[in-house]
Design an enzyme around this catalytic site. Structure first.
Site, mmCIF file in Angstrom:
data_model
loop_
_atom_site.group_PDB
_atom_site.id
_atom_site.type_symbol
_atom_site.label_atom_id
_atom_site.label_comp_id
_atom_site.label_asym_id
_atom_site.label_seq_id
_atom_site.Cartn_x
_atom_site.Cartn_y
_atom_site.Cartn_z
ATOM 1 N NE ARG A 100 19.943 -20.749 5.133
ATOM 2 C CZ ARG A 100 18.690 -20.617 5.593
ATOM 3 N NH1 ARG A 100 18.450 -20.652 6.893
ATOM 4 N NH2 ARG A 100 17.685 -20.446 4.748
ATOM 5 C CG HIS A 125 16.444 -27.775 6.743
ATOM 6 N ND1 HIS A 125 16.825 -27.349 7.999
ATOM 7 C CD2 HIS A 125 15.467 -26.916 6.329
ATOM 8 C CE1 HIS A 125 16.097 -26.282 8.335
ATOM 9 N NE2 HIS A 125 15.282 -26.004 7.346
ATOM 10 C CG HIS A 198 10.824 -26.867 8.647
ATOM 11 N ND1 HIS A 198 10.011 -25.812 8.296
ATOM 12 C CD2 HIS A 198 12.085 -26.465 8.373
ATOM 13 C CE1 HIS A 198 10.757 -24.830 7.795
ATOM 14 N NE2 HIS A 198 12.024 -25.200 7.848
ATOM 15 C CD GLU A 327 12.694 -24.276 11.336
ATOM 16 O OE1 GLU A 327 13.627 -24.975 10.890
ATOM 17 O OE2 GLU A 327 12.373 -23.170 10.845
#
Length: 363
Positions: A100, A125, A198, A327
């Site tokens: 974010r 993303h 992801h 991630e």
């Protein structure tokens, strides 16, 4: 965690890589699906649409292969209305900026850049059409191991980001059952970059509907505290005495009820360089996952937003906590947090990063 055992010679075969059509995009382009095998029991299937890992088969303690990632058998699954609405990013390459950015805005060299706010009031993303939604160019590599080199040129201004970013990502299967992802990028204008993958893992291979019984260990003494929109406040808080303390192994579900909404946070990784940062294990199958990276952070996400609206491979319904993500990344909202490691990339510089997901078994 107990010592892991290596695979028996019965798993040995020749490394290979094959290609097939995976389906047609709405604009008429054809996506391909590449199957890589390392000859030691590990198999991965990757489509050049979004650089997406669709399948990852790893043997369990009895030598039986199982698919340990969430996804779909056909391209249609990634274009269904349900998937588009849910936006879980199953297995995809994420860019230009993973995670974010607060209010979809950042300042760079005195200029303010506005990005899409596609996650409430924030940018997530890479925006409305991030790297997960583009068709990558492919080069097949066979030496020293089966690998794919995916390439994409993101033009200046795409999704609001400055500079033409030239990106290369190599997926490779290693002899010791690792999926190694090597990222590289250059720019012709100062910009920001934060690339990741992801994948949602479920090491039970579909035998368990959720991952709450997985054991997890993270080599991180601090985490980034977030506000109610999951954007960091800037505080790096010690994990000691909190449900974020995975310095010793804990079940993912052991203390998750103490975390409003579940885990979706960045852990501040210890050490430097390419090193082991996380380990997961599934007790019934014996499968293990070791994560190595050179990045400063890892986002551990416990699949909180999965709600049963998506049916994936083998008819499996993906409900809450059906998979977990690790991630590897720079910290969320880094462009707006001067005390975080920098994500700025300037002309003449090379962004380079390596992450490896290594699979094993313990008995």
């Amino acid at each position: 965690m107990q010592p892991k055992t290596s695979l028996a010679p019965a798993f040995m075969s020749q490394p290979s890589i094959t290609a097939a059509d995976f389906g047609q995009l709405p604009d008429g382009q054809t996506a391909q699906l590449f199957t890589l095998r390392n000859g030691r029991g590990l198999e991965v299937r990757i489509t050049n649409y979004g650089g997406t890992v669709t399948h990852l088969l790893a043997p369990d303690k009895d030598g039986q292969p199982g698919d340990v990632v969430l996804g779909f058998d056909s391209l249609d699954g990634y274009f269904s209305p349900e998937y588009q609405q849910a936006g879980p990013y199953f297995g995809a390459l994420i860019g230009r900026f993973g995670n974010r950015i607060a209010r979809g805005r950042f300042e760079l060299d005195g200029q303010t850049y506005e990005l899409a706010t596609n996650n409430g009031s924030n940018h997530l993303h890479g925006g409305l059409r991030g790297f997960d939604k583009v068709l990558w160019q492919v080069e097949v590599l066979v030496d020293p191991a089966p690998a794919l080199r995916l390439s994409y040129i993101s033009p200046d201004g795409e999704e609001g980001y400055p500079g033409t970013l030239t990106v290369s990502v190599v997926y490779m299967l290693t002899p010791d059952n690792g999926l190694r992802i090597s990222y590289g990028a250059t720019t012709d204008k100062t910009t920001i970059v934060n690339l990741t993958n992801h994948c949602y893992f479920n090491l039970s291979g579909g035998a368990r509907p959720d991952v709450l019984g997985h054991e997890l260990q993270l080599r991180a003494a601090r985490y980034t505290v977030v506000d109610d929109t999951l954007v960091p406040t800037g505080e790096l808080r010690p994990v000691a005495g909190t449900p974020f303390d995975f310095t010793a192994p804990h079940l993912i579900g052991e203390r998750i009820a103490q975390v409003p909404g579940g885990y979706d946070h960045n852990w501040v990784l210890g050490g430097n360089g390419f090193r082991l940062v996380a380990t997961a294990a599934e007790p019934t199958t014996g499968r293990t996952l070791d994560v190595y990276t050179d990045q400063p952070g890892v986002q551990c996400y416990s699949g909180n937003f999965l709600d049963g609206s998506l049916t994936g491979k083998n008819g499996l319904v993906y409900g809450k906590h059906a998979g977990f993500c690790l991630e590897t990344q720079h910290f969320p909202d880094s462009p707006n947090q001067p005390d975080f490691p920098s994500t700025v990339l300037r002309p003449g510089e090379l962004f380079s990063s390596v992450t490896e997901y290594r699979f094993g078994v313990k008995r």
